[in-house]
Design an enzyme around this catalytic site. Structure first.
Site, PDB file in Angstrom:
ATOM      1  N   ASP A 146       7.838   2.989 -22.668  1.00 32.54           N
ATOM      2  CA  ASP A 146       7.572   4.053 -21.703  1.00 32.54           C
ATOM      3  C   ASP A 146       8.649   4.062 -20.619  1.00 32.54           C
ATOM      4  OD1 ASP A 146       5.568   6.024 -20.611  1.00 32.54           O
ATOM      5  OD2 ASP A 146       5.585   4.608 -18.938  1.00 32.54           O
ATOM      6  N   GLU A 160      11.612   6.033 -24.407  1.00 28.89           N
ATOM      7  CA  GLU A 160      11.319   7.349 -23.838  1.00 28.89           C
ATOM      8  C   GLU A 160      12.364   7.652 -22.765  1.00 28.89           C
ATOM      9  OE1 GLU A 160       7.686   9.781 -21.627  1.00 28.89           O
ATOM     10  OE2 GLU A 160       8.173   7.737 -21.011  1.00 28.89           O
TER      11      GLU A 160
END
Length: 612
Positions: A324, A353
């Site tokens: 993330d 990400e």
């Protein structure tokens, strides 16, 4: 009574009541590639004690910080067999406490595990919203937020058992890997269901299940020749994390002092003209107020996160990480973290990400990027998420008129920049995820859904599909995140619609499901799709045609975004077709002629193989 009081005072003063409240990692394994293991010992005034281990174990370092409740002890595990040894706390030569620490045996060939790759199809699940397999853990006495399915932003009760119960459904769909949003403990008072504000990095949230349940999920997936991908958060943790009440060091998190929000201006991380203050605010600012920003430039923090990730990979037999907010981390720190994991597992995979809208800027973050090399930077991260393709897919299929810069030309233009990526087949390709609008909300017609699925099933990269879209699930981002994270119908006892079964699905849901199932199951053994090259042709009449090919095989994909039927002049594609006569169209399961012309109906797609 007086004797009892004196004895109690003696025990306290002598340290016999001293104890280690936490040891992290809680256990480890023998035979790891990196034999250096740093143990974090936590307990009241634990720094007042000396740390001893058996003579056959070497302590290579002891770090005591400004907080006397922590000691970091590094040992060399090289050559140590599996087994248990005592960590002793001593004062003035006398042992006052012992903690039994275990080195476990590694799984055979653990180091050789093969991560997810372009042969996989990734199924993204929001576990709280997927299926409630164990209603008894919907709420938990230790956790602040209790279950409330009526609250859109509340906890609804989905759990690990619910995922396990429906693995055969996911496998039938054609998916080969599961990416679940985080499952670690998140003790936020509200909105904890997304679990990105974690409060314990070594514990599965008890409302999802136990650590053993997560391990069992991995085992059940591997029995089905499927893979488990963990959503890992290196950038921040939750304000309710147990360390926040007693940080090991002041700079364990980024202090301003206290909270200051990031600017989200990720371009400052590589802009040669950026202000140092701007770069710092982006990288060191907190993602939101409830997510303190971790300081990966602190070696203790970086090692804590590295060992934790390896611990989960080993414990749950993981096949990869999705990281993330990858590009919000300390740049040097996250590169070291990624490299350490890939050195432990050379065939592993990690997808970062990096939510940017420019291919060069995303490519900067992929391992061995020549763009990153311009600044002597290598993130070591093998895979990136293709956000620019996602951007195009949010618009393309509502642009039905053929114009210079509208319609499927946007997909073509996205592929034009493939040369920027060092590993193009290791991009995660997707139309949506848990943070974006639902594609079936944007495009309510199933024909548009079919165009999108055809594209991501045959284009270069690793396809990712979002739970529920395969049955036509909708959700409006403007209504809040809860609406794009609806409960999967049939995941809760008493649901009127059970979309997990053919019989329970509506006719329309079956239409969505059957199409998805067909294209992704077909894809499973198509190495030309997994690893082949791409040749694309400039779209005409809003029709996009591309080929995936190797020396021995060719597959032709046609995406007609025009609402009207189009007659293709096949001579345009002679470089690939080379006077072939026919092929087999996968979606209709029919042989098609590939002579001079081919009629493609409006808003339809074709996948043509066995080109002869």
């Amino acid at each position: 009574m007086r004797f009892t009081t004196l004895l109690l005072l003696f025990l306290i003063s002598s340290g016999l009541f001293s104890q280690v409240e936490k040891v992290e990692p809680p256990f480890w394994w023998s035979g790891m590639n990196n034999t250096s293991l740093q143990l974090m010992l936590y307990g009241k005034n634990i720094a007042d004690y000396d740390v001893n281990v058996p003579k056959d174990i070497t302590i290579t370092g002891v770090i005591k910080t400004e907080n006397p409740n922590y000691v970091f002890v590094t040992i060399d595990t090289k050559g140590l067999p599996a087994g248990t040894f005592d960590i002793e706390l001593a004062k003035k030569g006398k042992t006052v406490f012992k903690h039994a620490y275990e080195l476990k045996s590694r799984r055979e060939d653990s180091v050789l595990r093969k991560g997810f790759d372009s042969s996989d199809v990734m199924y993204l699940i929001m576990p709280d919203r997927f299926a409630n397999g164990n209603p008894s853990n919907d709420s938990h006495k230790e956790m602040q937020e209790k279950a409330n399915r009526a609250l859109e932003g509340g906890r609804h009760g989905g759990d690990i058992q619910g995922i396990i119960d429906h693995l055969d459904y996911i496998k039938e769909l054609g998916a080969t890997a599961i990416w679940s949003t985080p499952l670690l403990e998140d003790d936020d008072e509200k909105y904890s269901y997304h679990t990105y504000a974690q409060s314990d990095y070594y514990r599965i949230d008890p409302r999802f299940g136990t650590n053993a349940d997560y391990q069992r999920l991995g085992n059940e997936l591997h029995k089905r020749d499927m893979k488990l991908i963990m959503d890992y958060v290196t950038n921040h943790w939750g304000a309710e994390h147990w360390m926040m009440d007693d940080l090991p060091t002041y700079d364990w998190i980024h202090q301003w002092p206290g909270y200051r929000n990031t600017s989200y201006r990720m371009t400052t991380q590589y802009d040669p003209n950026a202000s140092a203050a701007d770069a710092k605010l982006c990288m060191d600012g907190w993602f939101v107020e409830s997510m303190p920003d971790l300081n990966q430039s602190n070696p203790l923090v970086l090692n804590y996160l590295t060992q934790n990730a390896i611990w989960w990979a080993e414990f749950a037999n993981l096949d990869g990480f999705r990281v993330d907010t990858y590009s919000y981390n300390d740049k040097k720190g996250i590169a070291k973290w990624t490299k350490a994991i890939m050195e432990e597992y050379p065939n592993f995979n990690i997808v970062g990400e990096v939510w940017l809208h420019n291919q060069a800027q995303i490519a900067y973050w992929q391992k061995d990027s020549q763009i990153g090399a311009l600044q002597s930077y290598n993130s070591n991260c093998p895979s990136m998420m293709d956000f620019t393709l996602h951007d195009a897919l949010m618009e393309v299929f509502s642009e039905e008129e053929s114009r210079w810069d509208k319609g499927v030309i946007k997909i073509y233009d996205n592929m034009v920049n493939d040369f920027l990526y060092p590993s193009i087949n290791n991009l995660l390709v997707f139309a949506e995820n848990h943070d974006t609008p639902r594609i079936n909300e944007i495009y309510p017609d199933i024909e548009d859904y079919k165009l999108i699925m055809t594209l991501i099933a045959t284009i270069r990269g690793i396809p990712q599909i979002y739970y529920g879209s395969e049955i036509g699930m909708k959700g409006k981002k403007d209504f809040g995140d809860g609406d794009i994270r609806r409960d999967f119908p049939g995941g809760w006892e008493g649901d009127k619609n059970n979309a997990f079964t053919k019989e329970g699905r509506t006719d329309l849901q079956n239409d969505y499901f059957n199409f998805t199932k067909k294209v992704f199951n077909w894809r499973k053994d198509k190495s030309v799709i997994h690893n082949g090259k791409t040749m694309q042709f400039v779209p005409e009449d809003n029709v996009y045609v591309f080929f995936r090919y190797t020396e021995s095989e060719k597959i032709m994909t046609i995406i007609n975004n025009n609402p009207k039927s189009v007659m293709l002049d096949l001579s345009r594609f002679d470089e690939m077709l080379q006077e072939v006569d026919s092929g087999f169209e996968v979606i209709s399961s029919q042989k098609v002629g590939l002579g001079k012309e081919l009629v493609v109906e409006g808003k339809t797609s074709m996948i043509i193989e066995q080109i002869e």
